[in-house]
Design a protein around this motif. Structure first.
Motif, PDB file in Angstrom:
ATOM      1  N   ILE A  52      40.671  18.412 -16.517  1.00 22.04           N
ATOM      2  CA  ILE A  52      40.378  17.458 -15.450  1.00 22.04           C
ATOM      3  C   ILE A  52      39.434  16.406 -16.009  1.00 22.04           C
ATOM      4  O   ILE A  52      38.361  16.730 -16.526  1.00 22.04           O
ATOM      5  CB  ILE A  52      39.712  18.136 -14.226  1.00 22.04           C
ATOM      6  N   GLY A  53      39.819  15.149 -15.926  1.00 24.28           N
ATOM      7  CA  GLY A  53      38.992  14.062 -16.424  1.00 24.28           C
ATOM      8  C   GLY A  53      38.163  13.427 -15.323  1.00 24.28           C
ATOM      9  O   GLY A  53      38.615  13.299 -14.180  1.00 24.28           O
ATOM     10  N   THR A  54      36.951  13.020 -15.659  1.00 20.36           N
ATOM     11  CA  THR A  54      36.045  12.389 -14.694  1.00 20.36           C
ATOM     12  C   THR A  54      35.354  11.198 -15.340  1.00 20.36           C
ATOM     13  O   THR A  54      34.884  11.280 -16.482  1.00 20.36           O
ATOM     14  CB  THR A  54      34.965  13.377 -14.217  1.00 20.36           C
ATOM     15  N   PHE A  55      35.281  10.096 -14.598  1.00 22.04           N
ATOM     16  CA  PHE A  55      34.472   8.948 -15.001  1.00 22.04           C
ATOM     17  C   PHE A  55      33.483   8.658 -13.877  1.00 22.04           C
ATOM     18  O   PHE A  55      33.849   8.601 -12.710  1.00 22.04           O
ATOM     19  CB  PHE A  55      35.330   7.709 -15.244  1.00 22.04           C
ATOM     20  N   LYS A  56      32.214   8.473 -14.245  1.00 21.38           N
ATOM     21  CA  LYS A  56      31.184   8.178 -13.254  1.00 21.38           C
ATOM     22  C   LYS A  56      30.368   6.973 -13.703  1.00 21.38           C
ATOM     23  O   LYS A  56      30.093   6.804 -14.886  1.00 21.38           O
ATOM     24  CB  LYS A  56      30.248   9.381 -13.060  1.00 21.38           C
TER      25      LYS A  56
ATOM     26  N   VAL B 155       6.665   4.724 -17.368  1.00 23.97           N
ATOM     27  CA  VAL B 155       6.439   4.092 -16.071  1.00 23.97           C
ATOM     28  C   VAL B 155       7.736   3.743 -15.351  1.00 23.97           C
ATOM     29  O   VAL B 155       7.703   3.126 -14.292  1.00 23.97           O
ATOM     30  CB  VAL B 155       5.585   2.818 -16.236  1.00 23.97           C
ATOM     31  N   GLY B 156       8.900   4.152 -15.878  1.00 21.18           N
ATOM     32  CA  GLY B 156      10.154   3.788 -15.226  1.00 21.18           C
ATOM     33  C   GLY B 156      10.434   2.307 -15.378  1.00 21.18           C
ATOM     34  O   GLY B 156       9.720   1.575 -16.064  1.00 21.18           O
ATOM     35  N   GLY B 157      11.476   1.849 -14.724  1.00 18.60           N
ATOM     36  CA  GLY B 157      11.862   0.454 -14.843  1.00 18.60           C
ATOM     37  C   GLY B 157      12.231  -0.154 -13.512  1.00 18.60           C
ATOM     38  O   GLY B 157      12.194   0.506 -12.470  1.00 18.60           O
ATOM     39  N   ASN B 158      12.585  -1.421 -13.551  1.00 16.37           N
ATOM     40  CA  ASN B 158      13.144  -2.074 -12.369  1.00 16.37           C
ATOM     41  C   ASN B 158      14.647  -1.859 -12.279  1.00 16.37           C
ATOM     42  O   ASN B 158      15.240  -2.045 -11.212  1.00 16.37           O
ATOM     43  CB  ASN B 158      12.852  -3.577 -12.414  1.00 16.37           C
ATOM     44  N   TYR B 159      15.252  -1.466 -13.406  1.00 14.73           N
ATOM     45  CA  TYR B 159      16.700  -1.271 -13.443  1.00 14.73           C
ATOM     46  C   TYR B 159      17.024   0.029 -14.176  1.00 14.73           C
ATOM     47  O   TYR B 159      16.331   0.424 -15.121  1.00 14.73           O
ATOM     48  CB  TYR B 159      17.388  -2.425 -14.179  1.00 14.73           C
ATOM     49  N   ALA B 160      18.100   0.679 -13.744  1.00 17.01           N
ATOM     50  CA  ALA B 160      18.611   1.859 -14.429  1.00 17.01           C
ATOM     51  C   ALA B 160      20.114   1.926 -14.241  1.00 17.01           C
ATOM     52  O   ALA B 160      20.641   1.549 -13.174  1.00 17.01           O
ATOM     53  CB  ALA B 160      17.964   3.139 -13.899  1.00 17.01           C
ATOM     54  N   MET B 161      20.814   2.363 -15.263  1.00  9.85           N
ATOM     55  CA  MET B 161      22.255   2.544 -15.170  1.00  9.85           C
ATOM     56  C   MET B 161      22.674   3.727 -16.024  1.00  9.85           C
ATOM     57  O   MET B 161      21.990   4.105 -16.978  1.00  9.85           O
ATOM     58  CB  MET B 161      23.011   1.276 -15.607  1.00  9.85           C
ATOM     59  N   ALA B 162      23.820   4.316 -15.642  1.00 12.43           N
ATOM     60  CA  ALA B 162      24.372   5.421 -16.415  1.00 12.43           C
ATOM     61  C   ALA B 162      25.878   5.458 -16.201  1.00 12.43           C
ATOM     62  O   ALA B 162      26.373   5.137 -15.106  1.00 12.43           O
ATOM     63  CB  ALA B 162      23.747   6.755 -16.004  1.00 12.43           C
ATOM     64  N   SER B 163      26.597   5.820 -17.233  1.00 10.62           N
ATOM     65  CA  SER B 163      28.028   6.067 -17.117  1.00 10.62           C
ATOM     66  C   SER B 163      28.340   7.363 -17.851  1.00 10.62           C
ATOM     67  O   SER B 163      27.733   7.669 -18.880  1.00 10.62           O
ATOM     68  CB  SER B 163      28.845   4.908 -17.682  1.00 10.62           C
ATOM     69  N   ASN B 164      29.276   8.127 -17.302  1.00 13.54           N
ATOM     70  CA  ASN B 164      29.574   9.458 -17.813  1.00 13.54           C
ATOM     71  C   ASN B 164      31.090   9.639 -17.932  1.00 13.54           C
ATOM     72  O   ASN B 164      31.830   9.266 -17.022  1.00 13.54           O
ATOM     73  CB  ASN B 164      29.010  10.544 -16.898  1.00 13.54           C
ATOM     74  N   PHE B 165      31.487  10.207 -19.038  1.00 12.37           N
ATOM     75  CA  PHE B 165      32.876  10.593 -19.251  1.00 12.37           C
ATOM     76  C   PHE B 165      32.896  12.106 -19.462  1.00 12.37           C
ATOM     77  O   PHE B 165      32.189  12.615 -20.348  1.00 12.37           O
ATOM     78  CB  PHE B 165      33.465   9.874 -20.468  1.00 12.37           C
ATOM     79  N   GLU B 166      33.688  12.805 -18.670  1.00  8.30           N
ATOM     80  CA  GLU B 166      33.702  14.258 -18.747  1.00  8.30           C
ATOM     81  C   GLU B 166      35.138  14.778 -18.743  1.00  8.30           C
ATOM     82  O   GLU B 166      36.018  14.194 -18.110  1.00  8.30           O
ATOM     83  CB  GLU B 166      32.935  14.875 -17.572  1.00  8.30           C
ATOM     84  N   ILE B 167      35.343  15.883 -19.439  1.00 11.29           N
ATOM     85  CA  ILE B 167      36.599  16.616 -19.376  1.00 11.29           C
ATOM     86  C   ILE B 167      36.264  18.062 -19.042  1.00 11.29           C
ATOM     87  O   ILE B 167      35.555  18.741 -19.807  1.00 11.29           O
ATOM     88  CB  ILE B 167      37.376  16.551 -20.706  1.00 11.29           C
TER      89      ILE B 167
ATOM     90  N   LYS C 216      35.396   8.791 -10.364  1.00 11.70           N
ATOM     91  CA  LYS C 216      36.851   8.861 -10.360  1.00 11.70           C
ATOM     92  C   LYS C 216      37.289  10.153 -11.034  1.00 11.70           C
ATOM     93  O   LYS C 216      36.798  10.502 -12.119  1.00 11.70           O
ATOM     94  CB  LYS C 216      37.433   7.647 -11.106  1.00 11.70           C
ATOM     95  N   TYR C 217      38.228  10.878 -10.400  1.00 15.69           N
ATOM     96  CA  TYR C 217      38.711  12.152 -10.910  1.00 15.69           C
ATOM     97  C   TYR C 217      40.223  12.080 -11.105  1.00 15.69           C
ATOM     98  O   TYR C 217      40.932  11.469 -10.303  1.00 15.69           O
ATOM     99  CB  TYR C 217      38.379  13.288  -9.939  1.00 15.69           C
ATOM    100  N   ALA C 218      40.717  12.717 -12.163  1.00 16.47           N
ATOM    101  CA  ALA C 218      42.150  12.717 -12.430  1.00 16.47           C
ATOM    102  C   ALA C 218      42.529  13.982 -13.187  1.00 16.47           C
ATOM    103  O   ALA C 218      41.787  14.435 -14.076  1.00 16.47           O
ATOM    104  CB  ALA C 218      42.553  11.488 -13.240  1.00 16.47           C
TER     105      ALA C 218
END
Length: 232
Positions: free
Chosen positions: A92-96, A140-152, A83-85
């Motif tokens: 400029i703000g960004t959420f991913k 060895v990595g995983g079965n699940y991965a997640m990430a969230s990012n807040f940027e300006i 999402k960009y705003a």
């Protein structure tokens, strides 16, 4: 439909996995040759005002991998949202958000070459592939991965003649769960970092410099305070 994109494909992969003598017994059992024929598809809704350096709108996408033929069949799902705003004319703000999961089918475990991880672009401040479950000395990595990012992004922070963009970021991420061995630390811990992201349009192409400070990590994670790459 307008702004809706479908991307189907057929993929064939052949893996030849070899292990060193120092590997664990569980990893040694995964060596061998494997063939996978899969149907991959993605569907996305793109409401961004522009593809490169958007200032408004969002993009939402879902991808799935389905086995047609596989020595060790698996199902993989991935969802991503950005999402960009425009906050002000100078910011400029960004959420991913990014999440992916892979599961073995027919009572098979997910083999090493198909396990998921997070690239440095989604979790800055950590070396790529060096977070999450560790089997002996091997990540060895995983079965699940997640990430969230807040940027300006601060497009006018430096003069336009410098062709340099500066931004601030805050990243959260995790890679966890191992299905082939219950004795391995599942590494279910949120990692986080903050820092400065600088992009320079140089004569040889775009250069990106990332300066990071870790906020939280697991004891086995490998961190990095500086990262550099060529390209977008």
């Amino acid at each position: 439909y307008k702004d809706v994109y479908l991307s189907p494909k057929i993929a064939l992969s052949i893996d030849d996995l070899k292990v060193e003598n120092s590997a664990s017994t569980a990893l040694k059992q995964q060596k061998g040759s494997f063939t996978d024929l899969t149907f991959d598809y993605g569907i996305s809704l793109d409401k961004r005002d522009k593809v490169y350096a958007p200032t408004d709108g969002y993009i939402s996408s879902f991808n799935q991998t389905l086995p047609i033929f596989a020595d060790t069949p698996f199902l993989k799902n991935t969802y991503a949202f950005s999402k960009y705003a425009t906050i002000t004319k100078n910011a400029i703000g960004t959420f991913k958000f990014y999440g992916t999961a892979i599961h073995g089918l027919d009572d098979e475990d997910v083999r090493l070459s198909k396990r998921v991880s997070l690239p440095t672009s989604k979790l800055r401040g950590f070396e790529g592939g060096k977070i999450g479950p560790v089997d002996g000395f091997d990540y060895v990595g995983g079965n699940y991965a997640m990430a969230s990012n807040f940027e300006i992004s601060l497009p006018n922070f430096l003069p336009e003649s410098t062709k340099t963009d500066v931004g601030l970021y805050l990243d959260f991420g995790n890679v966890w769960h191992v299905d082939y061995d219950d004795n391995i630390d599942q590494s279910n811990k949120i990692r986080s970092s903050m820092g400065v992201n600088t992009s320079w349009l140089s004569p040889v192409g775009p250069l990106t410099f990332v300066f990071s400070q870790n906020l939280s990590k697991a004891a086995t994670d490998v961190t990095e305070s500086f990262n550099f790459k060529l390209g977008t």
